[in-house]
Design a protein around this motif. Structure first.
Motif, PDB file in Angstrom:
ATOM      1  N   PHE A   1       5.664  -4.223   7.356  1.00 30.34           N
ATOM      2  CA  PHE A   1       6.716  -3.220   7.170  1.00 30.34           C
ATOM      3  C   PHE A   1       6.073  -1.855   6.971  1.00 30.34           C
ATOM      4  CE2 PHE A   1       9.810  -1.431   3.823  1.00 30.34           C
ATOM      5  CZ  PHE A   1      10.481  -0.680   4.784  1.00 30.34           C
ATOM      6  N   CYS A   2       6.426  -0.892   7.816  1.00 33.45           N
ATOM      7  CA  CYS A   2       5.902   0.483   7.724  1.00 33.45           C
ATOM      8  C   CYS A   2       7.056   1.425   7.423  1.00 33.45           C
ATOM      9  CB  CYS A   2       5.221   0.890   9.025  1.00 33.45           C
ATOM     10  SG  CYS A   2       3.785  -0.115   9.436  1.00 33.45           S
ATOM     11  N   LYS A   3       6.921   2.187   6.343  1.00 35.19           N
ATOM     12  CA  LYS A   3       8.013   3.063   5.917  1.00 35.19           C
ATOM     13  C   LYS A   3       7.511   4.476   5.649  1.00 35.19           C
ATOM     14  CE  LYS A   3      11.525   3.703   2.350  1.00 35.19           C
ATOM     15  NZ  LYS A   3      12.089   3.217   1.085  1.00 35.19           N
ATOM     16  N   ASN A   4       7.986   5.409   6.475  1.00 35.06           N
ATOM     17  CA  ASN A   4       7.782   6.848   6.223  1.00 35.06           C
ATOM     18  C   ASN A   4       6.302   7.194   6.054  1.00 35.06           C
ATOM     19  OD1 ASN A   4       9.008   9.377   6.028  1.00 35.06           O
ATOM     20  ND2 ASN A   4       8.928   9.346   3.793  1.00 35.06           N
ATOM     21  N   MET A   5       5.477   6.747   7.006  1.00 32.89           N
ATOM     22  CA  MET A   5       4.028   6.961   6.903  1.00 32.89           C
ATOM     23  C   MET A   5       3.548   8.271   7.518  1.00 32.89           C
ATOM     24  SD  MET A   5       2.234   3.292   7.399  1.00 32.89           S
ATOM     25  CE  MET A   5       2.561   3.232   9.129  1.00 32.89           C
TER      26      MET A   5
ATOM     27  N   ASN B   1       0.848  -1.185   0.000  1.00 29.78           N
ATOM     28  CA  ASN B   1       0.000   0.000   0.000  1.00 29.78           C
ATOM     29  C   ASN B   1       0.886   1.239   0.000  1.00 29.78           C
ATOM     30  OD1 ASN B   1      -1.511   2.256   0.855  1.00 29.78           O
ATOM     31  ND2 ASN B   1      -2.883   1.039   2.079  1.00 29.78           N
ATOM     32  N   VAL B   2       0.801   2.033  -1.064  1.00 26.04           N
ATOM     33  CA  VAL B   2       1.579   3.268  -1.169  1.00 26.04           C
ATOM     34  C   VAL B   2       0.622   4.456  -1.127  1.00 26.04           C
ATOM     35  CG1 VAL B   2       3.247   4.566  -2.531  1.00 26.04           C
ATOM     36  CG2 VAL B   2       3.313   2.059  -2.548  1.00 26.04           C
ATOM     37  N   GLN B   3       0.531   5.118   0.023  1.00 26.32           N
ATOM     38  CA  GLN B   3      -0.219   6.366   0.209  1.00 26.32           C
ATOM     39  C   GLN B   3      -1.741   6.226   0.143  1.00 26.32           C
ATOM     40  OE1 GLN B   3       1.847   9.204  -2.567  1.00 26.32           O
ATOM     41  NE2 GLN B   3       1.815  10.486  -0.745  1.00 26.32           N
ATOM     42  N   VAL B   4      -2.271   5.036   0.249  1.00 26.94           N
ATOM     43  CA  VAL B   4      -3.726   4.872   0.196  1.00 26.94           C
ATOM     44  C   VAL B   4      -4.266   4.787   1.621  1.00 26.94           C
ATOM     45  CG1 VAL B   4      -5.642   3.464  -0.612  1.00 26.94           C
ATOM     46  CG2 VAL B   4      -3.600   3.718  -2.028  1.00 26.94           C
ATOM     47  N   ALA B   5      -5.103   5.743   2.003  1.00 24.96           N
ATOM     48  CA  ALA B   5      -5.655   5.804   3.353  1.00 24.96           C
ATOM     49  C   ALA B   5      -6.940   4.987   3.452  1.00 24.96           C
ATOM     50  CB  ALA B   5      -5.941   7.257   3.739  1.00 24.96           C
ATOM     51  N   GLY B   6      -7.237   4.557   4.674  1.00 27.47           N
ATOM     52  CA  GLY B   6      -8.524   3.939   4.936  1.00 27.47           C
ATOM     53  C   GLY B   6      -8.635   2.475   4.594  1.00 27.47           C
TER      54      GLY B   6
ATOM     55  N   VAL C   1       2.690  -7.559   4.645  1.00 26.25           N
ATOM     56  CA  VAL C   1       2.042  -6.290   4.307  1.00 26.25           C
ATOM     57  C   VAL C   1       3.080  -5.183   4.365  1.00 26.25           C
ATOM     58  CG1 VAL C   1       0.290  -4.596   4.995  1.00 26.25           C
ATOM     59  CG2 VAL C   1      -0.197  -7.045   5.216  1.00 26.25           C
ATOM     60  N   VAL C   2       3.035  -4.274   3.391  1.00 26.59           N
ATOM     61  CA  VAL C   2       3.913  -3.105   3.350  1.00 26.59           C
ATOM     62  C   VAL C   2       3.047  -1.847   3.254  1.00 26.59           C
ATOM     63  CG1 VAL C   2       5.697  -1.878   2.052  1.00 26.59           C
ATOM     64  CG2 VAL C   2       5.776  -4.379   2.232  1.00 26.59           C
ATOM     65  N   PHE C   3       3.258  -0.907   4.176  1.00 26.24           N
ATOM     66  CA  PHE C   3       2.626   0.412   4.122  1.00 26.24           C
ATOM     67  C   PHE C   3       3.733   1.443   3.886  1.00 26.24           C
ATOM     68  CE2 PHE C   3      -0.307  -1.834   7.073  1.00 26.24           C
ATOM     69  CZ  PHE C   3      -1.491  -1.657   6.386  1.00 26.24           C
ATOM     70  N   GLU C   4       3.528   2.339   2.892  1.00 24.16           N
ATOM     71  CA  GLU C   4       4.562   3.321   2.565  1.00 24.16           C
ATOM     72  C   GLU C   4       3.977   4.712   2.334  1.00 24.16           C
ATOM     73  OE1 GLU C   4       7.581   2.044  -0.447  1.00 24.16           O
ATOM     74  OE2 GLU C   4       6.228   0.339  -0.638  1.00 24.16           O
ATOM     75  N   SER C   5       4.713   5.715   2.739  1.00 23.70           N
ATOM     76  CA  SER C   5       4.551   7.106   2.273  1.00 23.70           C
ATOM     77  C   SER C   5       3.215   7.740   2.635  1.00 23.70           C
ATOM     78  CB  SER C   5       4.746   7.185   0.748  1.00 23.70           C
ATOM     79  OG  SER C   5       6.008   6.667   0.396  1.00 23.70           O
ATOM     80  N   ALA C   6       3.149   8.307   3.842  1.00 23.51           N
ATOM     81  CA  ALA C   6       2.013   9.131   4.257  1.00 23.51           C
ATOM     82  C   ALA C   6       0.668   8.420   4.131  1.00 23.51           C
ATOM     83  CB  ALA C   6       1.995  10.451   3.469  1.00 23.51           C
ATOM     84  N   VAL C   7       0.582   7.249   4.717  1.00 25.42           N
ATOM     85  CA  VAL C   7      -0.697   6.541   4.800  1.00 25.42           C
ATOM     86  C   VAL C   7      -1.428   7.097   6.021  1.00 25.42           C
ATOM     87  CG1 VAL C   7      -1.827   4.312   5.037  1.00 25.42           C
ATOM     88  CG2 VAL C   7       0.309   4.482   3.763  1.00 25.42           C
ATOM     89  N   ALA C   8      -2.555   7.763   5.799  1.00 27.03           N
ATOM     90  CA  ALA C   8      -3.213   8.522   6.862  1.00 27.03           C
ATOM     91  C   ALA C   8      -3.899   7.651   7.897  1.00 27.03           C
ATOM     92  CB  ALA C   8      -4.223   9.489   6.247  1.00 27.03           C
ATOM     93  N   GLY C   9      -4.297   6.455   7.542  1.00 26.98           N
ATOM     94  CA  GLY C   9      -4.963   5.601   8.509  1.00 26.98           C
ATOM     95  C   GLY C   9      -5.364   4.284   7.881  1.00 26.98           C
TER      96      GLY C   9
ATOM     97  N   ASN D   1      10.230   8.030   9.004  1.00 26.00           N
ATOM     98  CA  ASN D   1       9.336   8.804   9.873  1.00 26.00           C
ATOM     99  C   ASN D   1       7.945   8.188   9.942  1.00 26.00           C
ATOM    100  OD1 ASN D   1       8.029  10.750  11.349  1.00 26.00           O
ATOM    101  ND2 ASN D   1       7.865  12.207   9.665  1.00 26.00           N
ATOM    102  N   ASN D   2       7.627   7.583  11.073  1.00 29.44           N
ATOM    103  CA  ASN D   2       6.302   7.008  11.289  1.00 29.44           C
ATOM    104  C   ASN D   2       5.627   7.581  12.530  1.00 29.44           C
ATOM    105  OD1 ASN D   2       6.106   4.847   9.150  1.00 29.44           O
ATOM    106  ND2 ASN D   2       8.015   4.238  10.122  1.00 29.44           N
ATOM    107  N   GLY D   3       6.131   8.701  13.032  1.00 25.79           N
ATOM    108  CA  GLY D   3       5.533   9.295  14.223  1.00 25.79           C
ATOM    109  C   GLY D   3       6.141  10.643  14.536  1.00 25.79           C
ATOM    110  N   LEU D   4       5.627  11.251  15.611  1.00 26.67           N
ATOM    111  CA  LEU D   4       6.040  12.597  15.997  1.00 26.67           C
ATOM    112  C   LEU D   4       5.811  12.746  17.494  1.00 26.67           C
ATOM    113  CD1 LEU D   4       6.881  15.493  14.987  1.00 26.67           C
ATOM    114  CD2 LEU D   4       4.429  15.983  14.845  1.00 26.67           C
ATOM    115  N   SER D   5       6.711  13.444  18.153  1.00 22.36           N
ATOM    116  CA  SER D   5       6.539  13.735  19.576  1.00 22.36           C
ATOM    117  C   SER D   5       6.582  15.246  19.774  1.00 22.36           C
ATOM    118  CB  SER D   5       7.637  13.057  20.400  1.00 22.36           C
ATOM    119  OG  SER D   5       7.450  13.301  21.770  1.00 22.36           O
TER     120      SER D   5
END
Length: 201
Positions: free
Chosen positions: A137-141, A60-65, A106-114, A165-169
């Protein structure tokens, strides 16, 4: 590409709940399912499917939901047409054809919103240690909240891999990617691996 779809098991029998289900099966493919966002990615559902001997089960590349629920990912063997790679952070990219390949559920990549990714089984059915197997695998979401929950990882090299980057504090408040109530059984190398970042409790 920008298309919503559903892959759902069909109930069999005359009563509910159904006595059995006919599952969709993806076998021996480079990618079982590959979704990417062009201008307006649509949510999709994959439920109670079986992915067997695929290089990557779902990418999944950038597909939310997305909803990825109650699926089985049988790893440990890749199709002969699958391009082997070295860098575990770059699925499917030709780097060195002499290196052993990596395999992903499963691979999630590039700004997957949720997404919903829960109650799936990821298992190395062959027990081979030559092939590097990874569950999710989660990359730069990015930093939007998302949770990988109640999945089972059995006999893999890495249960969950997270890069970039998969998070923020901010102000002591962490947000982004969460792992909740996952089960790791006989994982060979790491239950959780974050080679290019940190884990915040």
């Amino acid at each position: 590409f920008d298309a919503g779809f559903s892959v759902i098991a069909r109930g069999e029998g005359d009563t509910y709940p159904y006595s059995s289900y006919k599952h969709t099966t993806f076998t021996g493919l480079g990618y079982g399912i590959y979704t990417t966002k062009g201008t307006d990615g649509k949510p999709y559902i994959v439920k109670q499917a079986v992915f067997e001997d695929c290089g990557v089960g779902i990418r999944n590349v950038q597909v939310a939901g997305a909803t990825i629920l109650f699926n089985t990912f049988l790893l440990g063997k890749v199709p002969y047409i699958y391009v082997p790679i070295i860098d575990i952070g770059e699925p499917g990219e030709p780097i060195d054809t002499l290196a052993p390949p990596n395999q992903y559920g499963v691979v999630f990549e590039s700004a997957v919103a949720g997404f919903t990714c829960q109650e799936n089984l990821f298992m190395n059915k062959y027990g081979s240690e030559e092939l590097k197997t990874v569950g999710v695998f989660c990359k730069n979401m990015g930093f939007s909240n998302k949770t990988i929950r109640k999945n089972t990882f059995n006999g893999l090299n890495i249960g969950n891999l997270s890069n970039e980057n998969n998070g923020l504090s901010m102000s002591g408040m962490a947000q982004g990617l969460y792992y909740d109530c996952n089960i790791n059984l006989n994982v060979l190398d790491n239950d959780f691996s974050v080679p290019n970042g940190t884990i915040r409790p």
